[in-house]
Design an enzyme around this catalytic site. Structure first.
Site, PDB file in Angstrom:
ATOM      1  N   LYS A 265       5.156   3.792   0.950  1.00  0.00           N
ATOM      2  CA  LYS A 265       5.420   2.638   1.989  1.00  0.00           C
ATOM      3  C   LYS A 265       4.902   2.650   3.594  1.00  0.00           C
ATOM      4  CE  LYS A 265       6.688  -0.792   1.030  1.00  0.00           C
ATOM      5  NZ  LYS A 265       6.235  -1.344   0.234  1.00  0.00           N
ATOM      6  N   THR A 266       3.823   3.760   3.735  1.00  0.00           N
ATOM      7  CA  THR A 266       2.731   4.298   4.521  1.00  0.00           C
ATOM      8  C   THR A 266       1.224   4.081   4.868  1.00  0.00           C
ATOM      9  OG1 THR A 266       2.083   6.251   3.331  1.00  0.00           O
ATOM     10  CG2 THR A 266       4.371   6.508   4.842  1.00  0.00           C
ATOM     11  N   GLY A 267       0.977   2.968   3.249  1.00  0.00           N
ATOM     12  CA  GLY A 267      -0.104   2.669   3.415  1.00  0.00           C
ATOM     13  C   GLY A 267      -0.907   3.146   2.758  1.00  0.00           C
ATOM     14  N   THR A 268       0.027   3.567   1.362  1.00  0.00           N
ATOM     15  CA  THR A 268      -0.676   4.895   0.377  1.00  0.00           C
ATOM     16  C   THR A 268      -2.322   3.674  -0.396  1.00  0.00           C
ATOM     17  OG1 THR A 268       1.020   4.928  -1.317  1.00  0.00           O
ATOM     18  CG2 THR A 268       0.066   6.394   0.538  1.00  0.00           C
TER      19      THR A 268
ATOM     20  N   SER B  79      11.261   0.046   5.416  1.00  0.00           N
ATOM     21  CA  SER B  79      10.463  -0.809   4.430  1.00  0.00           C
ATOM     22  C   SER B  79      10.491  -0.658   2.584  1.00  0.00           C
ATOM     23  CB  SER B  79       9.217   0.006   5.043  1.00  0.00           C
ATOM     24  OG  SER B  79       7.822  -1.231   3.689  1.00  0.00           O
TER      25      SER B  79
ATOM     26  N   ARG C 237       4.171  -7.768   3.648  1.00  0.00           N
ATOM     27  CA  ARG C 237       5.380  -8.829   3.653  1.00  0.00           C
ATOM     28  C   ARG C 237       5.678  -8.961   5.127  1.00  0.00           C
ATOM     29  NH1 ARG C 237       7.132  -7.016  -1.350  1.00  0.00           N
ATOM     30  NH2 ARG C 237       6.950  -8.603  -2.609  1.00  0.00           N
TER      31      ARG C 237
ATOM     32  N   LYS D  56       1.740  -6.935  -0.774  1.00  0.00           N
ATOM     33  CA  LYS D  56       1.491  -6.034   0.760  1.00  0.00           C
ATOM     34  C   LYS D  56       1.465  -6.943   2.255  1.00  0.00           C
ATOM     35  CE  LYS D  56       1.117  -2.835  -2.757  1.00  0.00           C
ATOM     36  NZ  LYS D  56       2.102  -1.658  -2.193  1.00  0.00           N
TER      37      LYS D  56
END
EC number: 2.8.2.8
Length: 872
Positions: A604-607, A702, A825, A823
Site C-alpha cells: 500500500k505504498t505504490g509498489t 490504506s 480507490r 488501485k
C-alpha cells in the site's frame, strides 16, 4: 612476708618455663622449615621420567586443590569479547575457528593500542561473559583508565579473561608481567608435557601419562610465580639446559596457568604460546567452559557414524578380499568395546558385484554372507551422479535395479538412509532425486559435505527438504585413491598427525555428531580405514572424557535436529558462486534466471505503480505471474521458499542479453519479513533493493480499507480506530489485522534489517508521495540507481489521468494504460482520533527513520518532515 617471697619464686619459675617453651618452639620451627625447604627442593628437582599420575612429584605447591569462587552467569549475555591483533592474524583466526565450530557467540574487535574499549554493558547487564586477548601484552599495557574500567567490569559482572603470550625475536629472555606477581621466560624449546590432573578447569580433557617428544617450535613461554592464586594446567620440561642458564632442564615448568582470582578477584587462564599445539586447543575449550560458568560448554556425548561408500565398486586390486572382510568384522567388534553400538554403514552399487579378481569376488560373497553384521544404504545402481538424470523416471529405474539386487541378496532396505555418488543432487537440490528417493526407498535421511560449502568444514550444516533430513558429512582424509600407508599424501606422518590432535581429532572434538565418509578401497590393501578409526578412538579415549556412541542414521538425524532445530530451514545459495556446486548441478539449469533487483514494498505504498512503470523500460523484465499471488512470487518470505530455487527460477524468462537485461520481482511482503533479507542476500547477494515509503499512518489506513474491500471479517466488524488501538485481550483475527496495519510502518526497524545483509549502495528508498506526484523524476533516479541502459524517457511515456487520479502509460494514438480498478480507490478520510493515535504511535519510529536517512545521506520525505515538526 612469706606470701610475697612465694609469689616472687613463682614468677621466676613462670619466666623460666616461658623462656624454655620459646626455645623449644624455635627449634621445632627451624626443623620443619628446613624439612619443608628440603622437600620443596626435592619437588623442584624432578626427573624427566616422572609420571603425572603421582601427584607427589608435581613441582608447584599450588597444585593443591583450592576453592575457586563460582562464576555468576546471571549478570551477562553468553557472548565472548575477543581482542585480536588484526583481522587476519593467525592466532586470532584459530581462536575464531574454535568459537565458531563450538557455536559460541563472539564479538571481535581489534585490540586498541590506545583508546577506548567497546561498551561492556547494556541496560545494566553485561554484554560479555568472557574476554579473550590474542596478545595478553595488549591487556597489561592498556592505559590505566581503560584497564581499570575493564577489570572493574570483570569483578562486578563475574567475567574472566583468557590470554595468549606468543614470544618473538624481540621478546626479552625473562620479564615480569606488568601488574602481576608472575615471571615469564621466553623463546624456549620444550618437551614432554602433561596435564595437571587436579586443575579445576578440566572438563573434556583427561590427564593421562606424559606426552613424550618435543613441543612444536622454539618460541615457548613458561610461567613462574610466587602467589597462591596461580595453578599450573599444562607442565613441560626444557629440551636442553642451554635454553636458559638460570633454569634447570630437570625442572617442570608451566606453559598454561590458571589464575584462581585470589590476587585481584579476576579469574584468568594464560597460555605460553599459540594454538598450534593440539593440547592447547583442548585446554582452551575447557578454559572457555570453566570461565564462562559452563554457559559456553560442549557436551561430552559424541555420536559418530562411519559410512563406507562404493561397496562392490572399484577396479581390480583396490577391493576387499576375504581377509579384509574378516578384518573389518574383527575391528568392528573391537570398536564396539569403545564406541557404544558401533556398526559400519555400507553403501552399495549392485551393478559392480563380482567385477574384481577372484579373491575380491570371494570378498564380495563374504560381505553378503555377513549382511546382518552391518548397516546398509543404497548408492546408485551404476554409481552415476543423479544430477545427470534430467527426469525422475530415469532415476527411479536406476534405484529399482539396486533395490532388486538388495532383495535378492538379503540386504535390508528399510534403513531410510541413502547417499548420492559425489553427493550429486543433494545440494544444490536436484528435485528429481528427492522425489525418486522417497518413491523407491522411502528415504528419510541423507548426508552431504557440500552444504553450504565444502570449506571451511566448520560451517557445514544440515537442513530438511521435501521431508528428507540432510546431515553434514565429514571427510577424514581417506579417499578412493588413499590405499597405502607409505603413499599417503604428504607422507604417513600427515595421517598420524590428523589422528593425534589434528583435523580428524578436532572434528570429533568440536562436532556432537559426525558422519565420516570412507570408501571400499580404504579397507583393502593397507586397510587405512581400520588403522585410522582404531587409532582415532584410542587417542580420543586416552586424552578426553568424551563418550563415543553410534546411532542408526534416522535416529542420528532426529538427534541432530533436536540439537540444532534452527538448521531445519535451508538457506539457498546461487549454485554458480561455487565451482563445486556448479559441477554437480544440472547443465539444463542456468543462474541467468535470477533477478538483478527486488522491489520489496511495503504494501500500500505504490509498489504496483512502480512495477508497471518499470515494465515500460525495454531492458527491464519481471517474473511471470503466479496463479495464486498474481504478479508477486512471494518466495523469500513464506512457504514458497521451501519449494527450492528451481521453483523460483521457473518464474523468470531467459534474458536475451544477460548483461543488459534486468530481471526483477516485486513482492511487497518482503519489506517487513524477518526471513526475507537473509534469504535474499544468500541467493542474490549482488541484487539491488528498492523500497517505497509513505506516511505510515496513511499506509496503515490504506491497508485497513484494502482488507475491508476484500471482506476481511475483522475489518468488517471493527472500525479503524478499534483495530489500531485494541489491546492484548483482542481476538486473534483482530490482533492479526492490527499487526498487518501497524508493523510494516516500523520503517527504520525493517530497513536496518535489510542493511544487515545488503550494503547501503544496494538500497534505494523512494518517497512514495513524489512517486505519485512526479513519477518521471523518480523513474530517472531509479534508472540511474540500477545502471540500466538505454535511458528511457518517462516524461514522454507517462500522462496524468485526472479521472483516475494518477499517472498512466501513454500508448500510441493517445490511449492510456492505467492501473486496474482495485488501485487508487477513494476512501473516506481518516478520522482525527485515529490520526492522532497513529501520529503518537509512530513518533519514535519516525525519529529513528530520520536518523537513519541522515546516516545514509538521503533527504527526508515531506511527510516525515511534517511529522517531525509535531514532535517539537
Amino acid at each position: 612476708m612469706n606470701l610475697i617471697v612465694k609469689l616472687r619464686r613463682s614468677f621466676r619459675t613462670l619466666i623460666v618455663l616461658l623462656a624454655t617453651f620459646c626455645l623449644v618452639s624455635i627449634v621445632i620451627s627451624a626443623y620443619f622449615l628446613y624439612s619443608g625447604y628440603k622437600q620443596e627442593m626435592t619437588l623442584i628437582e624432578t626427573t624427566a621420567e616422572a609420571e603425572c599420575t603421582d601427584i607427589k612429584i608435581l613441582p608447584y605447591r599450588s597444585m593443591e586443590l583450592k576453592t575457586v569462587k563460582p562464576i555468576d552467569t546471571s549478570k551477562t549475555d553468553p557472548t565472548v569479547l575477543l581482542f585480536v591483533e588484526s583481522q587476519y592474524s593467525q592466532l586470532g583466526q584459530d581462536i575464531i575457528a574454535i568459537l565458531e565450530s563450538s557455536r559460541f557467540q563472539y564479538h571481535m574487535v581489534i585490540a586498541p593500542g590506545k583508546g577506548d574499549i567497546p561498551p561492556l554493558t547494556d541496560n545494566g547487564k553485561g554484554k560479555y561473559t568472557l574476554v579473550i586477548y590474542e596478545n595478553i601484552l595488549k591487556y597489561v599495557s592498556m592505559d590505566s583508565w581503560n584497564r581499570e574500567l575493564l577489570e572493574k567490569y570483570c569483578v562486578e559482572y563475574s567475567v574472566s579473561i583468557i590470554g595468549f603470550h606468543k614470544a618473538n625475536e624481540n621478546s626479552l629472555p625473562s620479564t615480569q608481567l606488568k601488574g602481576f606477581p608472575l615471571n615469564l621466560f621466553n623463546n624456549l624449546a620444550l618437551k614432554d608435557c602433561f596435564v595437571n590432573p587436579q586443575s579445576p578447569l578440566l572438563h573434556i580433557t583427561k590427564a593421562p601419562k606424559v606426552e613424550k617428544g618435543p613441543l612444536p617450535g622454539e618460541d615457548w613461554t613458561i610461567f613462574q610465580y610466587n602467589h597462591s592464586t596461580y595453578q599450573p594446567v599444562l607442565l613441560t620440561e626444557l629440551q636442553t639446559e642451554k635454553s636458559l642458564s638460570s633454569l634447570s632442564s630437570k625442572t617442570l615448568f608451566a606453559t598454561v596457568i590458571q589464575d584462581l582470582g585470589l590476587h585481584d578477584g579476576i579469574q584468568r587462564v594464560l597460555f605460553g604460546n599459540n594454538l598450534n599445539f593440539w593440547l592447547h586447543k583442548l585446554i582452551f575449550i575447557d578454559a572457555i567452559s570453566f570461565l564462562s560458568g559452563k554457559r559456553l560448554t560442549l557436551s561430552l556425548d559424541r555420536y559418530i557414524l562411519v559410512d563406507i561408500d562404493d561397496i562392490f565398486v572399484g577396479k581390480e586390486g583396490t577391493r576387499m578380499n576375504v581377509k579384509d572382510v574378516k578384518a573389518l568384522l574383527e575391528t568392528q567388534n573391537l570398536l564396539r568395546t569403545q564406541v557404544a553400538n558401533f556398526t559400519f554403514n555400507l553403501g552399495f552399487s549392485g551393478k559392480f558385484y563380482h567385477t574384481g579378481t577372484e579373491e575380491e569376488d570371494e570378498g564380495d560373497d563374504l560381505l553378503l554372507r555377513s549382511v546382518d553384521e552391518f548397516w546398509w544404504f543404497p548408492h546408485m545402481w551404476s554409481h552415476m551422479q543423479p544430477h545427470l538424470f534430467h527426469n525422475e523416471s530415469s532415476l527411479v529405474e536406476q534405484m529399482i535395479l539396486n533395490k532388486e539386487f538388495a532383495l535378492e541378496h538379503g540386504i535390508p532396505i528399510n534403513m531410510g538412509y541413502a547417499v548420492a555418488p559425489h553427493h550429486s543432487g543433494v545440494y544444490p537440490v536436484h528435485i528429481q532425486l528427492y522425489a525418486a528417493w522417497k518413491k523407491v526407498w522411502g528415504i528419510q535421511v541423507t548426508s552431504t559435505e557440500e552444504y553450504p560449502h565444502l570449506k571451511p568444514a566448520r560451517y557445514r550444516k544440515g537442513f530438511i527438504h521435501n521431508s528428507i533430513m540432510v546431515l553434514p558429512r565429514q571427510t577424514c582424509g581417506l579417499f578412493t585413491h588413499t590405499i597405502f600407508y607409505k603413499e599417503y599424501p604428504g607422507g604417513p606422518q600427515e595421517l598420524d598427525k590428523s589422528i593425534r590432535g589434528g583435523e580428524l581429532f578436532l572434528t570429533i572434538l568440536l562436532n556432537p555428531i559426525s558422519i565420516f565418509m570412507t570408501h571400499l578401497s580404504n579397507y583393502g590393501n593397507d586397510r587405512l580405514g581400520l588403522y585410522t578409526f582404531v587409532n582415532l578412538v584410542n587417542f580420543v579415549q586416552s586424552w578426553t572424557n568424551l563418550k563415543l556412541q553410534t546411532l542408526p542414521p534416522v535416529q542420528l538425524a532426529h538427534q541432530y535436529f533436536e540439537l540444532f532445530p534452527e538448521q531445519k530451514d535451508p538457506l539457498w545459495q546461487n549454485p554458480c558462486d561455487d565451482k563445486r556446486h556448479k559441477d554437480i548441478w544440472s547443465r539444463e539449469k542456468t543462474c541467468d534466471h535470477l533477478p538483478k533487483f527486488l522491489v520489496i514494498g511495503p504494501q500500500k505504498t505504490g509498489t504496483t505503480a512502480l512495477y508497471l512503470f518499470l515494465l515500460m523500460h525495454p531492458s527491464i523484465i519481471s517474473n511471470l505471474p503466479s496463479p495464486k499471488t498474481f504478479e508477486e512470487v512471494q518466495f523469500f518470505n513464506g512457504n514458497n521458499y521451501h519449494k527450492g530455487i528451481d521453483w523460483y527460477m521457473d518464474f523468470f524468462p531467459t534474458p536475451s542479453n544477460t548483461t543488459s537485461d534486468f530481471l526483477f520481482e516485486k513482492s511487497a511482503n518482503y519489506f517487513h519479513s524477518e526471513e526475507a533479507p537473509r534469504r535474499a542476500a544468500s541467493l542474490v547477494p549482488k541484487a539491488k533493493i528498492i523500497t517505497i515509503l509513505i506516511d505510515p499512518s496513511d499506509r496503515a489506513y490504506s491497508w485497513y480499507q484494502h482488507q475491508r474491500s476484500h471482506e476481511d471479517p475483522a475489518a468488517l466488524r471493527f472500525n479503524f480506530y478499534e483495530v489500531i488501538s485494541t489491546g492484548h485481550w483482542a481476538p486473534s483475527d483482530l490482533k492479526t489485522l492490527q499487526r498487518r496495519c501497524l508493523v510494516p510502518g516500523w520503517y527504520a526497524v525493517h530497513i536496518e534489517r535489510w542493511l544487515t545483509y545488503f550494503a547501503t549502495s544496494q538500497l534505494l528508498i523512494i518517497d512514495g508521495q513524489q512517486l505519485r506526484s512526479d513519477p518521471a523524476t523518480v523513474m530517472d533516479e531509479v534508472q540511474k540507481f540500477l545502471g540500466v541502459t538505454p535511458r528511457y524517457n518517462y516524461s514522454e511515456a507517462l500522462t496524468f489521468d485526472p479521472q483516475k487520479g494518477f499517472w498512466c502509460q501513454l500508448l500510441e494514438g493517445g490511449k492510456t494504460k492505467c492501473l486496474g480498478k482495485s488501485k487508487g480507490r477513494k476512501y473516506p478520510p481518516m478520522d482525527p482520533e485515529s490520526r492522532t493515535f497513529l501520529s503518537n504511535y509512530y513518533r519514535d519510529h519516525n525519529v529513528e527513520l530520520s536518523k537513519l536517512l541522515h546516516r545514509l545521506g538521503q533527504p527526508l520525505p515531506s511527510w516525515l518532515r511534517q511529522e517531525l515538526q509535531k514532535v517539537r
